[in-house]
Design a protein around this motif. Structure first.
Motif, PDB file in Angstrom:
ATOM      1  N   GLU A  50      35.552  37.765  41.699  1.00  0.00           N
ATOM      2  CA  GLU A  50      35.949  38.595  40.555  1.00  0.00           C
ATOM      3  C   GLU A  50      35.182  39.910  40.505  1.00  0.00           C
ATOM      4  O   GLU A  50      35.679  40.887  39.967  1.00  0.00           O
ATOM      5  N   SER A  51      33.987  39.951  41.056  1.00  0.00           N
ATOM      6  CA  SER A  51      33.164  41.148  40.948  1.00  0.00           C
ATOM      7  C   SER A  51      33.313  42.090  42.139  1.00  0.00           C
ATOM      8  O   SER A  51      32.764  43.183  42.118  1.00  0.00           O
ATOM      9  N   ILE A  52      34.071  41.710  43.162  1.00  0.00           N
ATOM     10  CA  ILE A  52      34.215  42.547  44.352  1.00  0.00           C
ATOM     11  C   ILE A  52      35.255  43.623  44.103  1.00  0.00           C
ATOM     12  O   ILE A  52      36.357  43.348  43.621  1.00  0.00           O
ATOM     13  N   GLU A  53      34.874  44.863  44.424  1.00  0.00           N
ATOM     14  CA  GLU A  53      35.783  45.992  44.294  1.00  0.00           C
ATOM     15  C   GLU A  53      36.005  46.624  45.654  1.00  0.00           C
ATOM     16  O   GLU A  53      35.161  46.547  46.534  1.00  0.00           O
ATOM     17  N   ILE A  54      37.147  47.300  45.793  1.00  0.00           N
ATOM     18  CA  ILE A  54      37.537  47.952  47.035  1.00  0.00           C
ATOM     19  C   ILE A  54      37.613  49.454  46.794  1.00  0.00           C
ATOM     20  O   ILE A  54      38.152  49.905  45.784  1.00  0.00           O
ATOM     21  N   TYR A  55      37.080  50.244  47.754  1.00  0.00           N
ATOM     22  CA  TYR A  55      37.160  51.693  47.664  1.00  0.00           C
ATOM     23  C   TYR A  55      38.599  52.151  47.873  1.00  0.00           C
ATOM     24  O   TYR A  55      39.283  51.680  48.783  1.00  0.00           O
ATOM     25  N   THR A  56      39.058  53.066  47.031  1.00  0.00           N
ATOM     26  CA  THR A  56      40.358  53.694  47.215  1.00  0.00           C
ATOM     27  C   THR A  56      40.172  55.201  47.151  1.00  0.00           C
ATOM     28  O   THR A  56      39.070  55.691  46.856  1.00  0.00           O
ATOM     29  N   GLU A  59      40.118  55.694  42.109  1.00  0.00           N
ATOM     30  CA  GLU A  59      39.021  54.888  41.575  1.00  0.00           C
ATOM     31  C   GLU A  59      38.975  53.557  42.316  1.00  0.00           C
ATOM     32  O   GLU A  59      39.985  53.105  42.847  1.00  0.00           O
ATOM     33  N   ASN A  60      37.822  52.920  42.310  1.00  0.00           N
ATOM     34  CA  ASN A  60      37.699  51.604  42.923  1.00  0.00           C
ATOM     35  C   ASN A  60      38.605  50.619  42.191  1.00  0.00           C
ATOM     36  O   ASN A  60      38.790  50.718  40.978  1.00  0.00           O
ATOM     37  N   VAL A  61      39.162  49.675  42.941  1.00  0.00           N
ATOM     38  CA  VAL A  61      40.013  48.651  42.335  1.00  0.00           C
ATOM     39  C   VAL A  61      39.418  47.287  42.629  1.00  0.00           C
ATOM     40  O   VAL A  61      38.705  47.102  43.616  1.00  0.00           O
ATOM     41  N   ASN A  62      39.723  46.346  41.773  1.00  0.00           N
ATOM     42  CA  ASN A  62      39.243  44.984  41.968  1.00  0.00           C
ATOM     43  C   ASN A  62      40.013  44.336  43.109  1.00  0.00           C
ATOM     44  O   ASN A  62      41.174  44.664  43.358  1.00  0.00           O
ATOM     45  N   PHE A  67      44.915  41.735  46.429  1.00  0.00           N
ATOM     46  CA  PHE A  67      45.564  40.449  46.689  1.00  0.00           C
ATOM     47  C   PHE A  67      46.964  40.405  46.072  1.00  0.00           C
ATOM     48  O   PHE A  67      47.898  39.876  46.672  1.00  0.00           O
ATOM     49  N   THR A  68      47.113  40.964  44.881  1.00  0.00           N
ATOM     50  CA  THR A  68      48.406  40.962  44.199  1.00  0.00           C
ATOM     51  C   THR A  68      49.436  41.757  44.995  1.00  0.00           C
ATOM     52  O   THR A  68      50.575  41.320  45.160  1.00  0.00           O
ATOM     53  N   VAL A  69      49.031  42.917  45.503  1.00  0.00           N
ATOM     54  CA  VAL A  69      49.935  43.738  46.312  1.00  0.00           C
ATOM     55  C   VAL A  69      50.281  43.017  47.616  1.00  0.00           C
ATOM     56  O   VAL A  69      51.432  43.034  48.060  1.00  0.00           O
ATOM     57  N   MET A  70      49.286  42.359  48.219  1.00  0.00           N
ATOM     58  CA  MET A  70      49.527  41.617  49.459  1.00  0.00           C
ATOM     59  C   MET A  70      50.514  40.469  49.221  1.00  0.00           C
ATOM     60  O   MET A  70      51.364  40.192  50.060  1.00  0.00           O
ATOM     61  N   LYS A  71      50.404  39.817  48.066  1.00  0.00           N
ATOM     62  CA  LYS A  71      51.285  38.693  47.754  1.00  0.00           C
ATOM     63  C   LYS A  71      52.720  39.174  47.530  1.00  0.00           C
ATOM     64  O   LYS A  71      53.676  38.513  47.943  1.00  0.00           O
ATOM     65  N   ASP A 106      35.774  44.517  56.921  1.00  0.00           N
ATOM     66  CA  ASP A 106      36.063  44.172  55.522  1.00  0.00           C
ATOM     67  C   ASP A 106      37.533  43.810  55.351  1.00  0.00           C
ATOM     68  O   ASP A 106      37.877  42.878  54.612  1.00  0.00           O
ATOM     69  N   MET A 107      38.397  44.562  56.011  1.00  0.00           N
ATOM     70  CA  MET A 107      39.835  44.279  55.934  1.00  0.00           C
ATOM     71  C   MET A 107      40.148  42.902  56.518  1.00  0.00           C
ATOM     72  O   MET A 107      40.996  42.171  55.997  1.00  0.00           O
ATOM     73  N   LYS A 108      39.448  42.541  57.601  1.00  0.00           N
ATOM     74  CA  LYS A 108      39.640  41.218  58.202  1.00  0.00           C
ATOM     75  C   LYS A 108      39.244  40.117  57.222  1.00  0.00           C
ATOM     76  O   LYS A 108      39.930  39.099  57.099  1.00  0.00           O
ATOM     77  N   LYS A 109      38.119  40.330  56.500  1.00  0.00           N
ATOM     78  CA  LYS A 109      37.700  39.340  55.498  1.00  0.00           C
ATOM     79  C   LYS A 109      38.760  39.192  54.423  1.00  0.00           C
ATOM     80  O   LYS A 109      39.058  38.074  53.980  1.00  0.00           O
ATOM     81  N   ILE A 110      39.323  40.325  53.989  1.00  0.00           N
ATOM     82  CA  ILE A 110      40.346  40.277  52.936  1.00  0.00           C
ATOM     83  C   ILE A 110      41.540  39.461  53.410  1.00  0.00           C
ATOM     84  O   ILE A 110      42.075  38.633  52.666  1.00  0.00           O
ATOM     85  N   VAL A 111      41.967  39.667  54.647  1.00  0.00           N
ATOM     86  CA  VAL A 111      43.105  38.921  55.188  1.00  0.00           C
ATOM     87  C   VAL A 111      42.769  37.431  55.271  1.00  0.00           C
ATOM     88  O   VAL A 111      43.563  36.575  54.857  1.00  0.00           O
TER      89      VAL A 111
END
Length: 191
Positions: A50-56, A59-62, A67-71, A106-111
């Motif tokens: 819940e506390s991990i954010e991604i640089y965009t 602004e940073n997004v959670n 995950f929601t966009v990937m789903k 990092d992208m690999k971890k997300i996948v």
């Protein structure tokens, strides 16, 4: 299993459900093989998903937003062994990601994490969003709605600190120091 109980543990691959926390570590259960183990805080660091954010680029997004966009996207997950495929996947699915600051690792971890969440049928949503849907007030709203009362110690400290008027510097001085300066000035006038 709930999303808000999931953690990533440094030095250990995969995701873990936080069973119990202790002063010197935590008891965690792996989502991969369902084994339970103790992870020492001397060796490992724990990051709640819940506390991990991604640089965009904005602004940073959670991580939940990614995950929601990937789903929602119908593109199949890339092979995590192919760096170019992983990068191309995120450029298509989440183009706002800052690819200069989010590394391929990092992208690999997300996948990998997204795949684990899907296999374990875990609903991906933040705790605060859940409270807003049920109508319960969020913590942030409570603090804004009810102003905090001053504590006696803070009030006493406020009374002791004054702004130096003689020097006009705006520096804070303690009240006894100001009184001593006033006595010294009064003594000079008498002489």
């Amino acid at each position: 299993m709930e999303y808000n109980k999931l953690v990533a543990v440094s030095g250990l691959s995969g995701l873990f459900e936080l069973i119990s926390s202790k002063n010197d570590g935590a008891i965690v259960r792996s989502l991969n093989d369902k084994t339970t183990k103790f992870a020492s805080s001397r060796i490992h660091q724990f990051s709640h998903l819940e506390s991990i954010e991604i640089y965009t680029i904005r602004e940073n997004v959670n991580l939940v937003d990614v995950f929601t966009v990937m789903k929602a996207d119908t593109t199949p997950l890339p092979d995590v062994k192919d760096d170019k495929a992983v990068r191309a996947y995120f450029q298509k699915v989440y183009a706002d990601m800052d690819f200069d600051r989010v590394y391929v690792s990092d992208m690999k971890k997300i996948v990998k994490w997204f795949d684990l969440l899907q296999k374990n049928n875990i609903e991906i949503k933040l705790t605060q969003a859940e409270e807003a849907e049920t109508g319960e007030p969020e913590v942030a709203e409570e603090t804004e709605a009810a102003p905090a009362k001053k504590k006696p110690a803070a009030k006493a400290k406020e009374e002791k600190e004054t702004i130096s008027e003689e020097e006009g510097t705006g520096k804070k001085e303690k009240a006894p120091a100001k009184k001593a300066a006033a006595k010294k000035a009064a003594k000079k006038k008498e002489d």
